[in-house]
Scaffold this motif. Structure first.
Motif, PDB file in Angstrom:
ATOM      1  N   GLY A 111       0.813  -1.211   0.000  1.00 32.93           N
ATOM      2  CA  GLY A 111       0.000   0.000   0.000  1.00 32.93           C
ATOM      3  C   GLY A 111       0.852   1.270   0.000  1.00 32.93           C
ATOM      4  O   GLY A 111       0.563   2.232  -0.715  1.00 32.93           O
ATOM      5  N   LEU A 112       1.948   1.260   0.784  1.00 29.04           N
ATOM      6  CA  LEU A 112       2.844   2.408   0.825  1.00 29.04           C
ATOM      7  C   LEU A 112       3.529   2.620  -0.521  1.00 29.04           C
ATOM      8  O   LEU A 112       3.675   3.761  -0.984  1.00 29.04           O
ATOM      9  CB  LEU A 112       3.895   2.232   1.923  1.00 29.04           C
ATOM     10  CG  LEU A 112       3.406   2.406   3.359  1.00 29.04           C
ATOM     11  CD1 LEU A 112       4.510   2.045   4.344  1.00 29.04           C
ATOM     12  CD2 LEU A 112       2.929   3.835   3.592  1.00 29.04           C
ATOM     13  N   VAL A 113       3.951   1.537  -1.161  1.00 26.67           N
ATOM     14  CA  VAL A 113       4.579   1.640  -2.476  1.00 26.67           C
ATOM     15  C   VAL A 113       3.579   2.199  -3.489  1.00 26.67           C
ATOM     16  O   VAL A 113       3.912   3.088  -4.282  1.00 26.67           O
ATOM     17  CB  VAL A 113       5.148   0.272  -2.929  1.00 26.67           C
ATOM     18  CG1 VAL A 113       5.549   0.285  -4.390  1.00 26.67           C
ATOM     19  CG2 VAL A 113       6.324  -0.131  -2.053  1.00 26.67           C
ATOM     20  N   ALA A 114       2.343   1.695  -3.453  1.00 26.87           N
ATOM     21  CA  ALA A 114       1.310   2.182  -4.381  1.00 26.87           C
ATOM     22  C   ALA A 114       1.030   3.662  -4.129  1.00 26.87           C
ATOM     23  O   ALA A 114       0.907   4.450  -5.083  1.00 26.87           O
ATOM     24  CB  ALA A 114       0.035   1.361  -4.225  1.00 26.87           C
ATOM     25  N   LEU A 115       0.957   4.073  -2.875  1.00 28.67           N
ATOM     26  CA  LEU A 115       0.718   5.480  -2.534  1.00 28.67           C
ATOM     27  C   LEU A 115       1.876   6.351  -3.022  1.00 28.67           C
ATOM     28  O   LEU A 115       1.654   7.428  -3.592  1.00 28.67           O
ATOM     29  CB  LEU A 115       0.528   5.633  -1.023  1.00 28.67           C
ATOM     30  CG  LEU A 115       0.326   7.062  -0.502  1.00 28.67           C
ATOM     31  CD1 LEU A 115      -0.963   7.662  -1.081  1.00 28.67           C
ATOM     32  CD2 LEU A 115       0.305   7.083   1.005  1.00 28.67           C
ATOM     33  N   ALA A 116       3.122   5.883  -2.829  1.00 25.64           N
ATOM     34  CA  ALA A 116       4.295   6.648  -3.282  1.00 25.64           C
ATOM     35  C   ALA A 116       4.287   6.803  -4.791  1.00 25.64           C
ATOM     36  O   ALA A 116       4.577   7.894  -5.317  1.00 25.64           O
ATOM     37  CB  ALA A 116       5.579   5.960  -2.811  1.00 25.64           C
ATOM     38  N   LEU A 117       3.947   5.745  -5.498  1.00 25.88           N
ATOM     39  CA  LEU A 117       3.880   5.827  -6.965  1.00 25.88           C
ATOM     40  C   LEU A 117       2.778   6.779  -7.418  1.00 25.88           C
ATOM     41  O   LEU A 117       2.957   7.559  -8.355  1.00 25.88           O
ATOM     42  CB  LEU A 117       3.677   4.436  -7.567  1.00 25.88           C
ATOM     43  CG  LEU A 117       4.858   3.472  -7.435  1.00 25.88           C
ATOM     44  CD1 LEU A 117       4.462   2.075  -7.910  1.00 25.88           C
ATOM     45  CD2 LEU A 117       6.056   3.980  -8.220  1.00 25.88           C
ATOM     46  N   TRP A 118       1.624   6.733  -6.748  1.00 26.73           N
ATOM     47  CA  TRP A 118       0.510   7.614  -7.091  1.00 26.73           C
ATOM     48  C   TRP A 118       0.884   9.073  -6.835  1.00 26.73           C
ATOM     49  O   TRP A 118       0.624   9.950  -7.657  1.00 26.73           O
ATOM     50  CB  TRP A 118      -0.729   7.221  -6.287  1.00 26.73           C
ATOM     51  CG  TRP A 118      -1.902   8.099  -6.589  1.00 26.73           C
ATOM     52  CD1 TRP A 118      -2.752   8.018  -7.649  1.00 26.73           C
ATOM     53  CD2 TRP A 118      -2.318   9.219  -5.820  1.00 26.73           C
ATOM     54  NE1 TRP A 118      -3.680   9.013  -7.594  1.00 26.73           N
ATOM     55  CE2 TRP A 118      -3.437   9.786  -6.473  1.00 26.73           C
ATOM     56  CE3 TRP A 118      -1.873   9.804  -4.637  1.00 26.73           C
ATOM     57  CZ2 TRP A 118      -4.105  10.893  -5.979  1.00 26.73           C
ATOM     58  CZ3 TRP A 118      -2.540  10.910  -4.159  1.00 26.73           C
ATOM     59  CH2 TRP A 118      -3.639  11.445  -4.831  1.00 26.73           C
ATOM     60  N   LEU A 119       1.537   9.349  -5.689  1.00 35.05           N
ATOM     61  CA  LEU A 119       1.960  10.708  -5.369  1.00 35.05           C
ATOM     62  C   LEU A 119       2.984  11.224  -6.373  1.00 35.05           C
ATOM     63  O   LEU A 119       2.924  12.378  -6.803  1.00 35.05           O
ATOM     64  CB  LEU A 119       2.541  10.781  -3.952  1.00 35.05           C
ATOM     65  CG  LEU A 119       1.540  10.721  -2.814  1.00 35.05           C
ATOM     66  CD1 LEU A 119       2.257  10.614  -1.481  1.00 35.05           C
ATOM     67  CD2 LEU A 119       0.633  11.952  -2.844  1.00 35.05           C
TER      68      LEU A 119
END
Length: 193
Positions: free
Chosen positions: A177-185
């Protein structure tokens, strides 16, 4: 092949495979045998693993020494590549003498060539045998126990991992989830520029 067949094969031929492997080379098979000795599934005794590895290593190196003693100079003279390698071993022998005989099996690339080349040098058979036996003993004990210790460590880690699989699943999910959030940001910041 089934797991049961593999266990039976290792239980019946494990020591023979270890002897042949340490006669020819050694480190990898000795580490694996030490690892297997830690597990009751493979029915190997770590003390026998050490003894068999010692015997295999000693026998292999003594054989290479005697081949070098009887045929080494002729074989080395035929090949420039072998001459170059033999010259390097002879230089190390002059500089480190007993230390080289005790420790060559611990260095990648020296294990097979060195006893052969030492057979071409002016080293007494008894001296080589005694130093080789001491080196083989130290090597067999250390590598077998490293494999055994790694097996114990891995078993403990896997046991803890299995006991805590729910926590691990949550941690992996959270990390994803953190990786997905970082990529989205990152993507959102690029679009805003």
């Amino acid at each position: 092949m089934s797991i049961e067949f593999m266990k039976e094969l290792i239980a019946q031929y494990g020591y023979l495979a270890l002897f042949i492997g340490t006669f020819l080379e050694g480190e990898t098979i000795l580490l694996l045998a030490g690892f297997a000795a830690q597990s009751p599934a493979f029915n190997l005794d770590v003390r026998l693993v050490i003894l068999v590895a010692f015997c295999g290593s000693l026998a292999g190196d003594q054989t290479a020494f005697f081949i070098g003693r009887h045929y080494g100079r002729r074989l080395v003279a035929r090949s420039e590549k072998w001459r170059s390698r033999a010259d390097r071993v002879h230089v190390m022998l002059k500089k480190y003498h007993e230390v080289l005989i005790l420790s060559f099996r611990f260095f990648y690339g020296l294990r097979n060539l060195t006893p052969f080349v030492l057979g071409t040098a002016d080293i007494s058979i008894l001296k080589f045998f005694l130093l080789n036996a001491v080196g083989a003993g130290i090597w067999a004990v250390s590598f077998a126990l490293i494999g055994y210790g790694f097996g114990s460590l891995l078993e403990n880690v896997l046991t803890k991992l299995i006991e805590n699989v729910h926590h691990v699943e949550l941690a992996v999910l959270g990390l994803a989830g953190l990786v997905a959030l970082a990529l989205w940001l990152r993507k959102a910041l690029r679009r805003s520029r």
